[in-house]
Scaffold this active site. Structure first.
Site, PDB file in Angstrom:
ATOM      1  N   HIS A   1       1.018  -1.328  -0.157  1.00 26.78           N
ATOM      2  CA  HIS A   1      -0.256  -0.155   0.532  1.00 26.78           C
ATOM      3  C   HIS A   1       0.639   1.130  -0.072  1.00 26.78           C
ATOM      4  O   HIS A   1       1.513   1.641   0.911  1.00 26.78           O
ATOM      5  CB  HIS A   1      -0.771   0.267   1.399  1.00 26.78           C
ATOM      6  CG  HIS A   1      -1.391   0.958   1.217  1.00 26.78           C
ATOM      7  ND1 HIS A   1      -3.309   0.891   2.032  1.00 26.78           N
ATOM      8  CD2 HIS A   1      -2.433   2.086   0.074  1.00 26.78           C
ATOM      9  CE1 HIS A   1      -4.007   1.965   1.780  1.00 26.78           C
ATOM     10  NE2 HIS A   1      -3.277   2.653   1.150  1.00 26.78           N
TER      11      HIS A   1
ATOM     12  N   HIS B   1       1.651   5.493  -2.028  1.00 25.02           N
ATOM     13  CA  HIS B   1       1.099   6.386  -3.158  1.00 25.02           C
ATOM     14  C   HIS B   1       2.276   6.465  -3.746  1.00 25.02           C
ATOM     15  O   HIS B   1       2.858   6.994  -3.026  1.00 25.02           O
ATOM     16  CB  HIS B   1       0.249   7.421  -2.526  1.00 25.02           C
ATOM     17  CG  HIS B   1      -0.957   6.937  -1.831  1.00 25.02           C
ATOM     18  ND1 HIS B   1      -1.628   6.082  -2.670  1.00 25.02           N
ATOM     19  CD2 HIS B   1      -1.144   6.302  -0.480  1.00 25.02           C
ATOM     20  CE1 HIS B   1      -3.445   6.297  -1.729  1.00 25.02           C
ATOM     21  NE2 HIS B   1      -2.873   6.110   0.010  1.00 25.02           N
ATOM     22  N   LEU B   2       2.672   5.988  -4.931  1.00 26.43           N
ATOM     23  CA  LEU B   2       3.620   6.994  -5.374  1.00 26.43           C
ATOM     24  C   LEU B   2       3.415   8.755  -6.332  1.00 26.43           C
ATOM     25  O   LEU B   2       4.518   8.801  -6.929  1.00 26.43           O
ATOM     26  CB  LEU B   2       4.192   5.954  -6.076  1.00 26.43           C
ATOM     27  CG  LEU B   2       4.525   4.885  -5.622  1.00 26.43           C
ATOM     28  CD1 LEU B   2       5.955   3.586  -6.124  1.00 26.43           C
ATOM     29  CD2 LEU B   2       5.617   5.184  -4.135  1.00 26.43           C
ATOM     30  N   ARG B   3       2.379   8.761  -6.657  1.00 27.13           N
ATOM     31  CA  ARG B   3       1.627  10.186  -6.893  1.00 27.13           C
ATOM     32  C   ARG B   3       1.985  10.470  -8.287  1.00 27.13           C
ATOM     33  O   ARG B   3       1.747  11.312  -8.755  1.00 27.13           O
ATOM     34  CB  ARG B   3       2.855  10.943  -5.929  1.00 27.13           C
ATOM     35  CG  ARG B   3       2.608  11.265  -4.811  1.00 27.13           C
ATOM     36  CD  ARG B   3       0.717  11.201  -4.322  1.00 27.13           C
ATOM     37  NE  ARG B   3       1.047  11.764  -3.035  1.00 27.13           N
ATOM     38  CZ  ARG B   3      -0.145  10.627  -2.646  1.00 27.13           C
ATOM     39  NH1 ARG B   3      -1.083  10.101  -2.877  1.00 27.13           N
ATOM     40  NH2 ARG B   3      -0.352  11.490  -1.187  1.00 27.13           N
TER      41      ARG B   3
ATOM     42  N   ASN C   1      -4.520   6.724  -6.932  1.00 28.68           N
ATOM     43  CA  ASN C   1      -5.608   7.786  -7.138  1.00 28.68           C
ATOM     44  C   ASN C   1      -4.229   8.409  -7.429  1.00 28.68           C
ATOM     45  O   ASN C   1      -4.063  10.081  -7.101  1.00 28.68           O
ATOM     46  CB  ASN C   1      -5.771   8.544  -5.327  1.00 28.68           C
ATOM     47  CG  ASN C   1      -4.699   8.094  -4.615  1.00 28.68           C
ATOM     48  OD1 ASN C   1      -3.757   7.375  -4.879  1.00 28.68           O
ATOM     49  ND2 ASN C   1      -4.906   8.748  -3.750  1.00 28.68           N
TER      50      ASN C   1
ATOM     51  N   ASP D   1      -8.999   3.090  -2.926  1.00 30.13           N
ATOM     52  CA  ASP D   1      -7.952   3.638  -2.075  1.00 30.13           C
ATOM     53  C   ASP D   1      -8.578   5.573  -1.469  1.00 30.13           C
ATOM     54  O   ASP D   1      -8.270   5.599  -3.175  1.00 30.13           O
ATOM     55  CB  ASP D   1      -6.924   3.603  -2.180  1.00 30.13           C
ATOM     56  CG  ASP D   1      -6.210   4.133  -0.454  1.00 30.13           C
ATOM     57  OD1 ASP D   1      -6.687   3.435   0.428  1.00 30.13           O
ATOM     58  OD2 ASP D   1      -5.548   4.476  -0.345  1.00 30.13           O
TER      59      ASP D   1
ATOM     60  N   HIS E   1      -5.542  -0.390   5.366  1.00 29.72           N
ATOM     61  CA  HIS E   1      -5.464   0.409   7.156  1.00 29.72           C
ATOM     62  C   HIS E   1      -6.221   0.182   7.953  1.00 29.72           C
ATOM     63  O   HIS E   1      -6.516   1.537   8.297  1.00 29.72           O
ATOM     64  CB  HIS E   1      -4.860   1.665   6.645  1.00 29.72           C
ATOM     65  CG  HIS E   1      -5.959   2.294   5.246  1.00 29.72           C
ATOM     66  ND1 HIS E   1      -6.849   3.035   5.787  1.00 29.72           N
ATOM     67  CD2 HIS E   1      -5.363   2.707   4.068  1.00 29.72           C
ATOM     68  CE1 HIS E   1      -7.485   3.002   4.663  1.00 29.72           C
ATOM     69  NE2 HIS E   1      -6.478   3.906   3.650  1.00 29.72           N
TER      70      HIS E   1
ATOM     71  N   ASP F   1       0.922   1.978   3.841  1.00 31.67           N
ATOM     72  CA  ASP F   1       0.511   3.904   3.321  1.00 31.67           C
ATOM     73  C   ASP F   1       1.014   4.369   3.121  1.00 31.67           C
ATOM     74  O   ASP F   1       0.465   5.739   3.556  1.00 31.67           O
ATOM     75  CB  ASP F   1      -0.804   4.241   4.474  1.00 31.67           C
ATOM     76  CG  ASP F   1      -1.655   4.391   3.696  1.00 31.67           C
ATOM     77  OD1 ASP F   1      -2.099   5.243   2.175  1.00 31.67           O
ATOM     78  OD2 ASP F   1      -3.144   5.355   4.004  1.00 31.67           O
TER      79      ASP F   1
ATOM     80  N   HIS G   1       3.279  14.093   0.914  1.00 24.51           N
ATOM     81  CA  HIS G   1       3.217  15.545   0.208  1.00 24.51           C
ATOM     82  C   HIS G   1       4.192  16.328   0.331  1.00 24.51           C
ATOM     83  O   HIS G   1       5.045  16.644   0.999  1.00 24.51           O
ATOM     84  CB  HIS G   1       1.735  16.215   1.761  1.00 24.51           C
ATOM     85  CG  HIS G   1       0.409  14.938   1.089  1.00 24.51           C
ATOM     86  ND1 HIS G   1      -0.183  14.736  -0.087  1.00 24.51           N
ATOM     87  CD2 HIS G   1      -0.115  14.602   2.383  1.00 24.51           C
ATOM     88  CE1 HIS G   1      -1.493  14.559   0.443  1.00 24.51           C
ATOM     89  NE2 HIS G   1      -1.151  13.633   1.441  1.00 24.51           N
TER      90      HIS G   1
HETATM   91  O1  DOR Z   1      -4.285   9.466   4.682  1.00 22.86           O
HETATM   92  C1  DOR Z   1      -3.868   8.669   3.140  1.00 22.86           C
HETATM   93  N1  DOR Z   1      -3.635   9.978   2.196  1.00 22.86           N
HETATM   94  N2  DOR Z   1      -5.671   8.263   3.547  1.00 22.86           N
HETATM   95  C2  DOR Z   1      -5.734   7.839   2.189  1.00 22.86           C
HETATM   96  O2  DOR Z   1      -6.759   6.952   2.035  1.00 22.86           O
HETATM   97  C3  DOR Z   1      -5.058   8.631   1.090  1.00 22.86           C
HETATM   98  C4  DOR Z   1      -3.675   9.206   0.938  1.00 22.86           C
HETATM   99  C5  DOR Z   1      -3.140   9.867   0.152  1.00 22.86           C
HETATM  100  O3  DOR Z   1      -3.248   9.704  -1.165  1.00 22.86           O
HETATM  101  O4  DOR Z   1      -2.731  11.367   0.690  1.00 22.86           O
END
Ligand code: DOR
Length: 426
Positions: free
Chosen positions: A60, A62-64, A94, A154, A234, A307, A311
């Site tokens: 899990h 997120h590589l953006r 996402n 997700d 999660h 997860d 950011h």
């Molecule tokens: O905290 C989170 N950030 N929960 C999520 O389900 C998505 C993720 C994100 O993509 O930043």
């Protein structure tokens, strides 16, 4: 540089040397046994008393990329994975555009191969619904064909139960597991932290834990009714753990993950409006933390995933209610989990199960067993090494973690995949 001998390492409490041959583990020679000293000196690495563990799998992240490369891209995300000990990662959909078509999946795979041909390896997770909008199914067969290893909405959970049921059925026909982010978005609407004493104190709108466990119960009921596996992402609270425990007692095909942050921190961390502690699902109460620790120890929750949600600094440097959800996790996850080992919450072998064996098995990925003849996919971990997460030590672009600037203990000093070092700090 390719190595054939890695001396001075610890495997299952025994000191010795690892012998590699053509990308595979050939043998482990305990120090007490004599063997020919390596002739080619440059092929020998001093393991400096590091512990050998299998390369980890994170299901899990997120590589953006595509779309949010200022937060992270596939090259930096996989570099952070290598540094954190993860040889295989499943990347969520996402992105912008959303990974809901084969061309996006192929783009992600191509980027990963371009920047990290020797690994870490990327396994895209396809969107369950078009645009993650929860209205109609994404072309699941096309996504599977292009290389998606799982499907998930997700972050934007599917509220329509009928659609979710069809998604489980289609995915099952393709032999692919659905990962569900469990959140009733009506109950959670507008919430920014856990609902309870602390949200009252801070005057912030809360998200009740039942927003999660209500959807956990829906998923369990559907998994039982359809006899189709579902994986719960999660998990953050005791009420969900209780439901998962009962489901497993009845052999309902559910599996679950939690994250290092839910095992370490509670809503107390939000005090002072600390945006680094803002995540979804939110950090819960100290009792929830204890319930999750017991759940991973007893295999009620099967997997620890990061997860990883990077950011940019400027996005978190805003009032709490406006900050995005997410904690950057790839660089620090292992050190946080080793802290649980030091505190006797878990054994080192539990970490191997939770972060390597179980996640790989569930998603049909190679399982690193450290047996002779198997691919040399392993990490060398210095259990004593102290370090401070920050801009100079983290490889993820996202430095948004509550442990920023704090001292952690335990670090991956080298990481081998197929015998090739993808990170080497020794
Ligand atoms: O905290 C989170 N950030 N929960 C999520 O389900 C998505 C993720 C994100 O993509 O930043």
């Amino acid at each position: 540089m390719s190595y054939t001998h890695i001396q001075n390492v610890v495997l299952d409490s025994t000191s010795g040397s690892l012998i590699l041959h053509q990308g595979c583990l050939q043998a482990f020679i305990p120090d007490s046994d004599s063997y020919d000293t390596p002739s080619a000196r440059e092929q020998t690495l001093d393991g400096r008393c590091c512990h050998v563990l299998p390369s980890l799998t994170d299901i899990h992240v997120h590589l953006r990329e595509p779309g949010f490369e200022y937060k992270e891209d596939i090259a930096s995300g996989l570099a952070a994975a290598a540094a954190g000990g993860f040889g295989r990662v499943l990347a969520m959909a996402n992105t912008r555009p959303v990974n809901d078509q084969g061309s996006i999946t192929r783009y992600m795979l191509q980027k990963a191969h371009e920047h990290h041909p020797d690994g870490p390896f990327l396994y895209p997770v396809g969107a369950l619904t078009r645009g993650l909008k929860g209205k109609e199914l994404a072309p699941l067969a096309e996504l599977a064909e292009a290389g998606c290893r799982a499907f998930s909405n997700d972050g934007l959970p599917v509220q329509d139960n009928e659609l979710f049921r069809r998604a489980l059925e289609y995915a099952s026909d393709l032999d692919i597991i659905v990962i569900d982010h469990c959140e009733d978005s009506f109950l959670s609407a507008g919430g920014v932290m856990n609902e309870g004493r602390m949200s009252d104190y801070l005057g912030l709108k809360g998200i009740p834990h039942v927003a999660e466990s209500l959807q956990v119960s829906r998923d369990i009921l559907l998994a039982a009714y359809l006899d189709i596996p579902v994986h719960l992402a999660h998990i953050s609270c005791a009420s969900s753990v209780e439901l998962i425990y009962q489901a497993k007692q009845k052999s309902i095909p559910v599996s679950a993950e939690t994250c290092p942050h839910y095992l370490h921190w509670s809503e107390e961390l939000v005090k002072g409006y600390n945006t680094l502690a803002r995540v979804n699902p939110p950090l819960r109460t100290p009792d929830d933390v204890l319930a999750l620790r017991q759940a991973v120890r007893e295999n009620v929750v099967d997997i620890i995933a990061t997860d990883h949600a990077p950011h940019a600094d400027f996005e978190k440097e805003v009032p709490f209610a406006q900050a995005p959800n997410g904690i950057s996790g790839l660089d620090t996850a292992l050190a946080l989990c080793l802290d649980l080992v030091r505190r006797n919450v878990l054994q080192l072998q539990d970490l191997v199960r939770l972060m390597a064996t179980s996640p790989a098995r569930l998603f049909g990925l190679p399982v690193c067993t450290l047996e002779p003849g198997r691919p040399a996919d392993f990490i060398l971990v210095d259990l004593e090494h102290r370090w401070t997460p920050g801009p100079d030590t983290m490889l993820s672009k996202g430095k948004n973690t509550p442990c920023l600037g704090q001292t952690l203990q335990g670090r991956v000093m080298a990481h081998f995949l197929g015998g090739v070092p993808v990170i080497n700090r020794l």
